[in-house]
Design a protein around this motif. Structure first.
Motif, PDB file in Angstrom:
ATOM      1  N   ASP A  22       2.419   1.946  -3.891  1.00 29.67           N
ATOM      2  CA  ASP A  22       1.470   2.232  -4.710  1.00 29.67           C
ATOM      3  C   ASP A  22       1.224   0.965  -5.692  1.00 29.67           C
ATOM      4  O   ASP A  22       1.302   0.828  -6.899  1.00 29.67           O
ATOM      5  N   ARG A  23       1.195  -0.252  -4.868  1.00 28.33           N
ATOM      6  CA  ARG A  23       0.802  -1.679  -5.788  1.00 28.33           C
ATOM      7  C   ARG A  23      -0.153  -2.550  -4.787  1.00 28.33           C
ATOM      8  O   ARG A  23      -0.310  -2.007  -3.410  1.00 28.33           O
TER       9      ARG A  23
ATOM     10  N   MET B  22       0.746  -1.242  -0.058  1.00 23.53           N
ATOM     11  CA  MET B  22       0.124   0.191   0.010  1.00 23.53           C
ATOM     12  C   MET B  22       0.974   1.245   0.014  1.00 23.53           C
ATOM     13  O   MET B  22       0.493   2.315  -0.617  1.00 23.53           O
ATOM     14  N   MET B  23       2.037   1.201   0.616  1.00 21.38           N
ATOM     15  CA  MET B  23       2.957   2.331   0.786  1.00 21.38           C
ATOM     16  C   MET B  23       3.478   2.487  -0.569  1.00 21.38           C
ATOM     17  O   MET B  23       4.111   3.694  -0.873  1.00 21.38           O
TER      18      MET B  23
END
Lengths: 374, 216
Positions: free
Chosen positions: A47-48, A44-45
């Motif tokens: 960008d996936r 999540m950090m």
């Protein structure tokens, strides 16, 4: 066999129940979920999407329950258990089997002194908290009540160096041995800073017993993070270095360098892996206990809860503690992807030349302040 | 040759030397990404996140027209397979993954046809030589599908009915149109090079399910 209050059997029985609930139920459960949460939160950090595919099939309706991929931690555990058990030729078989055990045992045992809720009073479970007098038969929400509780934590946490040293040596792999030397030197360096940093908190609260430390953090302005901000930062940094999390994870250094558990596969590696996450959970629990008020809520909210019966207050206390530990574990995962990794020489320099003098200065300043305040 | 030395000072000031404000700023960046992606993805709709992941196999990227994927056999106008079992493709295949057993075809002008046409997709190196070698436009690799995983080694074998399930009618003329094909092409209306009924790259046949062990 008299199991009444005050007998040794009562103590053993309650301690066993509390230990199983805390170390096995909460600790192992949260550590297992952290194996998934780390991957998902990292994703999540970055960008996936993280792992979100493993599912449980619900029998009658035949649905696939994905639960945002939480089932992956069960899938990981099954994977570890079903892998081939490979012992490298030339490895010392006894030490090879002993390494993971020596790694995971201290990580579980340190949970014994963590207070995870307010004291339960047998026989007065229904009375509102504000009407409680002195308790006749208290049962502390703490597995072992030791007067030198925090020293017990440091003593047992130091034993975890054996796990990785023995594992790295018994692998009969020079890279693994070098990795275990890196890890052992790192852990020993930061243990000194941890001890010095918590000395400031000891001066402020006057006791080493974690239950008493939580009892003395009566409102928000007495929390450790307010009375000892520098001590909190130092202890937090040293705790991350102890558990070998990023930015101090060069010993295991997954993408870059061969670590000390390279020859372990299957459940042996699973135990090292789980031991690391258990250390994350219980070091977070210790930081929450000493610096973030343990199971206490700020005084205004606490005042509103004073009219609840005791059992509800205890349950809420345990819940508050769990949430605090969970949020702090999540915060450690957030730090993982924010900071670049330290080189070993930078790491040693940070530990011995920057953090240790700072922690000693913290103790001296705290001592002066305490002397002038009192 | 003198070496010039440029001295760069370390960052000045306690704030910059301890890196604490920089760490806090970095934590803010990661925190912002986390909140945006977690709540935009899990609870809200996907398009509020910055996640770039394409969830295969529900979502597919568009493949270029020359992409080589799983094999398929082509059909004639009357529904028969175009392959005449000339054995050019197993001869040229560098991985020896094609197995053809020929049999007599009822039509005397088409002398042979394959009784068994099997390709071991696990051995296939996806080179496309079989497509280039075939004189009949009988085999193509334009399905855009990938070889499926299986639990056994012979799960990679695809046989003729399965390849025919992805078949389409080919408008290529058997044996070619002759040496003056350029003139004939200019006279005809321009059709796509592949000439297949469905556009290349589109998934043909059933979309593979993610059930473990299912032959797709």
């Amino acid at each position: 066999m008299n199991v009444g209050y005050g007998t040794i059997w009562f103590e053993i029985l309650t301690a066993a129940i509390k230990f199983i609930a805390l170390a096995i139920g909460f600790g192992m459960g949260l550590a297992s979920i952290l194996t998934w949460m780390e991957r998902r939160e990292s994703a999540m950090m970055q960008d996936r999407l993280g792992p979100n595919r493993a599912f449980l099939r619900i029998p009658i309706v035949g649905w696939r329950w994905r639960a945002w991929g939480l089932i992956h931690f069960i899938a990981d555990a099954l994977k570890f258990m079903t892998k081939e058990d490979f012992v490298p030729p030339g490895a010392n078989k006894l030490l090879f089997s002993l390494g993971p055990v020596l790694a995971i045992a201290p990580a579980v045992i340190v949970s014994a002194i963590i207070p995870f809720g307010p004291t339960l009073c047998l026989g007065e479970l229904g009375t509102p908290v504000s009407q409680l007098g002195v308790c006749a038969r208290p049962v502390a929400m703490q597995v072992a009540h030791l007067d030198a509780g925090i020293l017990f934590y440091f003593a047992i946490a130091s034993l975890s160096v054996y796990g990785l040293s023995v594992g790295g040596w018994a692998s009969a792999n020079k890279f693994a041995t070098l990795g275990s030397l890196r890890a052992a030197s790192q852990m020993m360096s930061y243990e000194v800073t941890m001890g010095m940093a918590i000395l400031g908190a000891f001066l402020v609260y006057g006791t080493l017993e974690p239950g008493a430390i939580v009892d003395r953090q009566v409102d928000f302005w007495h929390w450790g993070i307010i009375t000892q901000p520098v001590g909190f930062l130092l202890f937090f940094t040293a705790a991350i270095a102890e558990t070998k999390r990023t930015p101090f994870d060069l010993p295991e250094g997954e993408p870059e360098i061969v670590g000390y558990f390279v020859e372990f596969s299957g459940l042996r590696f699973g135990m090292f892996y789980l031991a690391e996450f258990l250390e994350v959970v219980f070091s977070s629990a210790l930081i929450v206990t000493v610096f973030l008020g343990g199971w206490r809520l700020p005084a205004t909210i606490d005042g509103l809860l004073r009219d609840l019966p005791l059992w509800a207050y205890v349950v809420i206390g345990i819940g508050v503690w769990s949430v605090k530990v969970f949020v702090f574990c999540w915060f450690q995962l957030l730090i993982r992807w924010t900071l670049p990794r330290f080189r070993p020489d930078q790491l040693m320099q940070l530990g011995w030349q920057r953090l240790l003098p700072l922690s000693i200065a913290n103790v001296v300043v705290t001592a002066f302040v305490m002397m002038f305040v009192h | 040759m003198a070496v010039t030395v440029k001295v760069v000072d370390r960052p000045a000031g306690l704030a910059r030397q301890t890196f604490l404000p920089a760490i806090a700023e970095g934590l803010g960046v990661t925190f912002r990404h986390f909140i945006k992606n977690w709540f935009g993805n899990t609870i809200g709709r996907r398009n509020r996140t910055e996640i770039q992941t394409i969830e295969y196999p529900e979502q597919r990227k568009k493949y270029p027209p020359r992409n080589r994927g799983l094999h398929r056999l082509m059909k004639r106008a009357n529904g028969e397979v175009r392959c005449v079992a000339c054995m050019m493709c197993p001869t040229v295949c560098p991985a020896h993954c094609i197995t053809i057993v020929p049999e007599d075809a009822p039509d005397a002008r088409i002398e042979k046809r394959p009784a068994v046409f099997e390709i071991d997709e696990l051995r296939c190196v996806v080179c496309g030589f079989c497509v280039e070698a075939c004189p009949c436009d009988a085999i193509r690799m334009d399905t855009g599908m990938h070889a499926w995983p299986s639990y056994k080694r012979d799960g990679g074998l695809v046989d003729m009915p399965e390849m025919l399930s992805r078949a389409a009618e080919s408008i290529a003329v058997q044996g070619g149109v002759g040496a003056f094909w350029r003139e004939k092409v200019k006279q005809q209306p321009q059709t796509p090079v592949d000439g297949a009924v469905s556009p290349p790259g589109a998934p043909l046949g059933p979309v593979p399910s993610s059930e473990p062990g299912s032959r797709r």
